[in-house]
Design an enzyme around this catalytic site. Structure first.
Site, PDB file in Angstrom:
ATOM      1  N   GLN A 146      18.445   2.677  30.664  1.00 20.32           N
ATOM      2  CA  GLN A 146      18.872   3.499  31.804  1.00 20.32           C
ATOM      3  C   GLN A 146      19.279   2.620  32.993  1.00 20.32           C
ATOM      4  O   GLN A 146      20.286   2.896  33.661  1.00 20.32           O
ATOM      5  CB  GLN A 146      17.736   4.443  32.208  1.00 20.32           C
ATOM      6  N   LEU A 191       0.821  -1.208   0.000  1.00 24.66           N
ATOM      7  CA  LEU A 191       0.000   0.000   0.000  1.00 24.66           C
ATOM      8  C   LEU A 191       0.858   1.262   0.000  1.00 24.66           C
ATOM      9  O   LEU A 191       0.640   2.176  -0.792  1.00 24.66           O
ATOM     10  CB  LEU A 191      -0.928   0.002   1.226  1.00 24.66           C
ATOM     11  N   THR A 192       1.854   1.329   0.877  1.00 22.33           N
ATOM     12  CA  THR A 192       2.635   2.550   1.084  1.00 22.33           C
ATOM     13  C   THR A 192       3.420   2.958  -0.157  1.00 22.33           C
ATOM     14  O   THR A 192       4.014   2.115  -0.842  1.00 22.33           O
ATOM     15  CB  THR A 192       3.603   2.356   2.257  1.00 22.33           C
ATOM     16  N   GLU A 230       1.717   0.358  10.720  1.00 26.37           N
ATOM     17  CA  GLU A 230       0.294   0.104  10.973  1.00 26.37           C
ATOM     18  C   GLU A 230      -0.426   1.396  11.388  1.00 26.37           C
ATOM     19  O   GLU A 230      -1.442   1.365  12.080  1.00 26.37           O
ATOM     20  CB  GLU A 230       0.104  -0.966  12.061  1.00 26.37           C
ATOM     21  N   GLY A 241       1.551   7.464   2.572  1.00 24.60           N
ATOM     22  CA  GLY A 241       1.768   6.560   3.695  1.00 24.60           C
ATOM     23  C   GLY A 241       0.498   6.461   4.502  1.00 24.60           C
ATOM     24  O   GLY A 241      -0.393   5.670   4.214  1.00 24.60           O
ATOM     25  N   HIS A 267      20.457  -0.363  32.873  1.00 25.71           N
ATOM     26  CA  HIS A 267      21.722  -1.019  32.519  1.00 25.71           C
ATOM     27  C   HIS A 267      22.903  -0.046  32.523  1.00 25.71           C
ATOM     28  O   HIS A 267      24.062  -0.480  32.483  1.00 25.71           O
ATOM     29  CB  HIS A 267      21.619  -1.682  31.137  1.00 25.71           C
ATOM     30  N   GLY A 268      22.623   1.252  32.524  1.00 23.95           N
ATOM     31  CA  GLY A 268      23.705   2.230  32.506  1.00 23.95           C
ATOM     32  C   GLY A 268      24.512   2.143  31.220  1.00 23.95           C
ATOM     33  O   GLY A 268      23.963   1.933  30.137  1.00 23.95           O
ATOM     34  N   GLY A 269      25.845   2.273  31.345  1.00 21.30           N
ATOM     35  CA  GLY A 269      26.704   2.229  30.162  1.00 21.30           C
ATOM     36  C   GLY A 269      26.575   0.933  29.401  1.00 21.30           C
ATOM     37  O   GLY A 269      26.667   0.908  28.159  1.00 21.30           O
TER      38      GLY A 269
END
Length: 403
Positions: A344, A129-130, A371, A135, A346-348
């Site tokens: 965040q 379609l797009t 969608e 779009g 997990h940090g680095g």
């Protein structure tokens, strides 16, 4: 609205869910790094997915599928969402927007001819379609289908078409009435991939979702017979209406996929917070980390509940428009928030390639776009509420249930 199926029953569904959960967590999750590196799903995983019926879980049993109801489908899709979304994408178009073009609009003869091939995985279907200028809004659709002799000639180009590089058949939306505007005068055709004049560009290089292939598709004087017009002559010009019905189903499907990814991200976040030490303490003992975990768990619970209620309303026909948009809007935004918090926490380490939350952070971003973007969902929701108010209707099923 055509139902996908009447369902399996709880005991049979439980067996299917258990088998899919084991397969996803024992076979697909360990392959995530390989999929990310190669940008491809291993052939063995594809073959096993086909054997399990995953290419046709939303297609009715009479056409070779599992015939899941929407309420059953969202539970299955949430299990699939626990791993890389490219795995689900491999057969997502068969069950979703491409397969549902046939379920919603095709003649019985067309269903009998095409759906068994799609349900078995013999064929991969794409939803075309797009376009570059069309779009979220179909008004810019420029692909044309002109009647010639006893068939049609299609010209135009489509963009970002999922599974196009591996597609066997494409559901192609084209304007058959040059005088019509917007969504009017658009028809949909089943075009086999190897038809003369069909060409697929090299696969797109994307931010995330490696292994899920998208590409542009070009149609240069593609001649197709009258039997390829979905729904036959009686449905000429009604293709966009079919697309909208398919998208309602697809939005609930994507919302459930977001729930599955959200669960994985929460699990990854909790596991890291419970094992990582900083300053002599496990970081999960710090209240600021606990706050991030609590916010993510709340988003997950809310998204799952919304998807479950929306699927039930879709099955009984009480809400097939506002609910799907609300579910897709909220769940796709929620999984983005959860992914951000996971990085965040997990940090680095969360910023490093090879860490699952980094990959899911990139993967999740697409859910707010395809969608129908979040902004399109807002328009669908608000406009339907205003139409209901103007007509004196009592409002969306979900809002009635809350009153």
């Amino acid at each position: 609205m055509t139902s996908s199926g009447s369902g399996l029953g709880e005991s049979d569904l439980a067996e299917v869910l258990a088998a899919v959960r084991a397969f996803v967590r024992e076979r697909v999750v360990p392959a995530e790094a390989e999929i990310e590196e190669t940008d491809a799903i291993p052939a063995a995983l594809r073959a096993e997915a086909a054997r399990m019926g995953l290419f046709g879980f939303a297609i009715p049993a009479e056409y070779g599928g599992l015939g899941l109801s929407m309420s059953e489908e969202v539970r299955l899709v949430a299990e699939l969402g626990y791993t890389t979304p490219s795995f689900r994408s491999m057969f997502g178009t068969n069950n979703g927007i491409a397969g549902h073009v046939l379920l919603e609009g095709a003649t019985e003869e067309q269903k009998q001819t095409y759906l068994p091939k799609i349900a078995s995985g013999e064929w991969t279907a794409s939803f075309a379609l797009t376009e570059e200028g069309a779009g979220s809004d179909p008004a810019g659709l420029t692909t044309t289908a002109v009647r010639k002799d006893d068939g049609w000639v299609i010209n135009g180009a489509k963009r970002y078409i999922t599974n196009a590089p591996s597609a066997d058949v494409l559901m192609v939306f084209a304007r058959t009435d040059s005088t019509a505007t917007g969504g009017d005068g658009i028809s949909v055709f089943m075009v086999e991939r190897h038809t003369a004049g069909v060409s697929v560009a090299p696969k797109d290089a994307k931010m995330g979702q490696a292994g899920s292939l998208t590409a542009d598709v070009h149609f240069d004087d593609v001649r197709v017979g009258p039997e390829t017009l979905v729904g036959g002559a009686a449905d000429e010009g009604r293709g966009y209406r079919t697309a909208l019905r398919c998208l309602a189903h697809g939005r609930i499907h994507i919302a459930a996929l977001c729930v599955g990814m959200a669960q994985r991200l929460v699990d990854e976040s909790v596991a890291y917070a419970a094992s990582r030490s900083q300053g002599g303490h496990v970081i999960g003992t710090y209240q600021l980390i606990q706050g991030l975990l609590a916010d993510s768990a709340t988003d997950l619970y809310a998204a799952r509940a919304l998807v479950t209620q929306t699927a039930a309303a879709f099955d009984d026909g009480s809400d097939t428009r506002i609910g799907p948009s609300c579910a897709k809007y909220f769940a796709s935004e929620a999984v983005g928030r959860i992914a951000d918090r996971a990085v965040q926490i997990h940090g680095g380490a969360g910023y490093m390639r090879g860490v699952p939350v980094e990959r899911f952070y990139r993967d999740a971003r697409l859910f707010r776009i395809y969608e129908g973007t979040s902004q399109i969902q807002q328009l669908v929701i608000a406009r339907q509420l205003l139409r209901d108010a103007a007509s004196g209707a009592p409002g969306a099923a979900g809002l009635r249930g809350a009153s």
